[in-house]
Design an enzyme around this catalytic site. Structure first.
Site, PDB file in Angstrom:
ATOM      1  N   CYS A   1       4.053  -7.215   2.006  1.00 49.78           N
ATOM      2  CA  CYS A   1       3.844  -7.986   3.234  1.00 49.78           C
ATOM      3  C   CYS A   1       2.537  -8.773   3.152  1.00 49.78           C
ATOM      4  O   CYS A   1       1.456  -8.215   3.381  1.00 49.78           O
ATOM      5  CB  CYS A   1       3.838  -7.039   4.437  1.00 49.78           C
ATOM      6  SG  CYS A   1       3.524  -7.897   5.983  1.00 49.78           S
TER       7      CYS A   1
ATOM      8  N   CYS B   1       0.566  -8.982   6.377  1.00 48.84           N
ATOM      9  CA  CYS B   1      -0.100  -7.728   6.771  1.00 48.84           C
ATOM     10  C   CYS B   1      -1.356  -7.506   5.925  1.00 48.84           C
ATOM     11  O   CYS B   1      -2.380  -7.085   6.429  1.00 48.84           O
ATOM     12  CB  CYS B   1       0.808  -6.513   6.563  1.00 48.84           C
ATOM     13  SG  CYS B   1       2.478  -6.703   7.142  1.00 48.84           S
ATOM     14  N   ASP B   2      -1.251  -7.752   4.615  1.00 47.28           N
ATOM     15  CA  ASP B   2      -2.303  -7.309   3.695  1.00 47.28           C
ATOM     16  C   ASP B   2      -3.109  -8.434   3.050  1.00 47.28           C
ATOM     17  O   ASP B   2      -4.078  -8.167   2.334  1.00 47.28           O
ATOM     18  CB  ASP B   2      -1.667  -6.464   2.566  1.00 47.28           C
ATOM     19  CG  ASP B   2      -0.942  -5.250   3.126  1.00 47.28           C
ATOM     20  OD1 ASP B   2      -1.393  -4.728   4.163  1.00 47.28           O
ATOM     21  OD2 ASP B   2       0.073  -4.831   2.549  1.00 47.28           O
TER      22      ASP B   2
END
Ligand code: NAP
Length: 303
Positions: A132, A135-136
């Site tokens: 992701c 997300c990261d």
């Protein structure tokens, strides 16, 4: 006893709930993670009508959730561990042992990121390996990263990461990307994205953190290591159908087979969104599925 139990709170599930609430049907949506499903991990959606400048994935997910709640849908954050769909009354068991009963069920559990199955992928997950980018990606600010895949997700991830990372390597196994042309144009125009076409990933290397990605040229067989601190895997998805195997009809790839009305082969059970066999998996087609599934449920309940 609910009229409809919706399993999954992504765009398909939330739209199903919006339509159920507006039709005066009692409805509970069960979501094991955060509302939005994969949409919540998408940076920007540019092809959902009504947003001329695009819309953030989290923003759109939250708006759908709020809309469903405002209209009176009940959203419960809980993991489903078992389903009994065979009889007229459907029973859904949650992780805490609680059971819910419904007259109809809409399965809208979506799909999960596919793994590469190469050395280092599992060992270094969370230590540089991610599924992701939105997300990261922040953890790789000013660092060098690799993105694996040639579809829309990989292209979007590469563009997203290029905003903050020093350099992005996009590795794809074929000579051309399958991503939308508009995304491809932006990829090839970006100064800090290097494409490696015709390369397969062999291993993700490093001890407690990612140091490099080893790739192989599919034509020459030559191997090389790309130094990087992050590897983002974006090679497609598998349907989340583990709970339903043997209970509703699936195709060879594990997707739920439905008719035009989104009915499965079990009376009173419908499927919507990425979990079902279909040609185009997008936010708009998931939302459309949610609407169709609820209207079909309504007809089923009236029969
Ligand atoms: P996808 O379109 O299935 O693409 C997966 C990519 O990974 C393909 O390029 C595939 O290569 C490659 N691949 C698969 N297995 C591999 C392996 N073992 N090793 C190396 N490469 C591998 O998946 P997606 O990009 O996640 O997109 C899924 C769906 O969501 C699509 O319909 C897409 O249009 C949609 N989507 C839309 C948006 C948007 O509209 N904003 C954003 C994201 C996704 P090949 O090309 O050789 O098969």
């Amino acid at each position: 006893m609910m009229d409809i139990i919706v399993i999954g709170g992504g765009p398909a599930g939330m739209t199903a709930a919006i339509y159920a609430a507006r039709a005066g049907l009692s409805c509970t949506v069960l979501e094991s993670g955060v509302a939005g499903g994969q949409l919540a991990t998408t940076s920007t959606v540019e092809n959902y009508p009504g947003f001329p400048n695009g819309v953030g994935g989290v923003e759109l997910s939250t708006a759908m959730e709020q809309q469903a709640k405002n209209l009176g849908a009940n959203i419960k954050y809980a993991e489903v561990t078992d389903v009994d769909l065979a009889g007229e009354v459907k029973t859904i068991t949650l992780k805490n042992g609680e059971t819910l009963h419904g007259k109809a069920v809409i399965i809208a559990c979506g799909a999960a990121p596919r793994k590469l199955g190469i050395s280092g992928e599992e060992e270094l997950r969370g230590m540089g390996v991610s599924y992701c980018a939105t997300c990261d990606g922040f953890f790789f600010k000013n660092l060098e990263v690799c993105v694996i895949g040639g579809g829309d997700t990989a292209a979007e991830d590469a563009l997203f990461l290029a905003r903050t990372s020093k350099k992005v390597h996009l590795i794809h196994r074929r000579g051309e990307l399958r991503a939308a042309k508009s995304l491809q144009n932006r990829i090839f125009a970006a100064e800090n994205i290097e494409t490696h076409l015709g390369y397969v990933p062999l291993s993700i290397d490093g001890k407690f953190e990612v140091d490099s990605l080893k790739v192989q040229n599919v034509e020459t067989g030559e191997e090389e290591s790309i130094p990087c601190q992050g590897v983002f895997v974006a090679v497609g998805h598998n349907p989340n159908t583990a709970l339903f195997t043997g209970k509703v009809g699936l195709d060879d790839a594990g997707y739920i087979v439905t008719g035009e009305d989104l009915a499965t082969d079990v009376p009173g059970v419908f499927a919507a969104g990425d979990i079902r066999q279909k040609d185009l998996r997008q936010v708009i087609t998931a939302a459309a599925d949610g609407a169709v599934a609820t209207i079909s449920c309504e007809r089923y309940l009236l029969d």
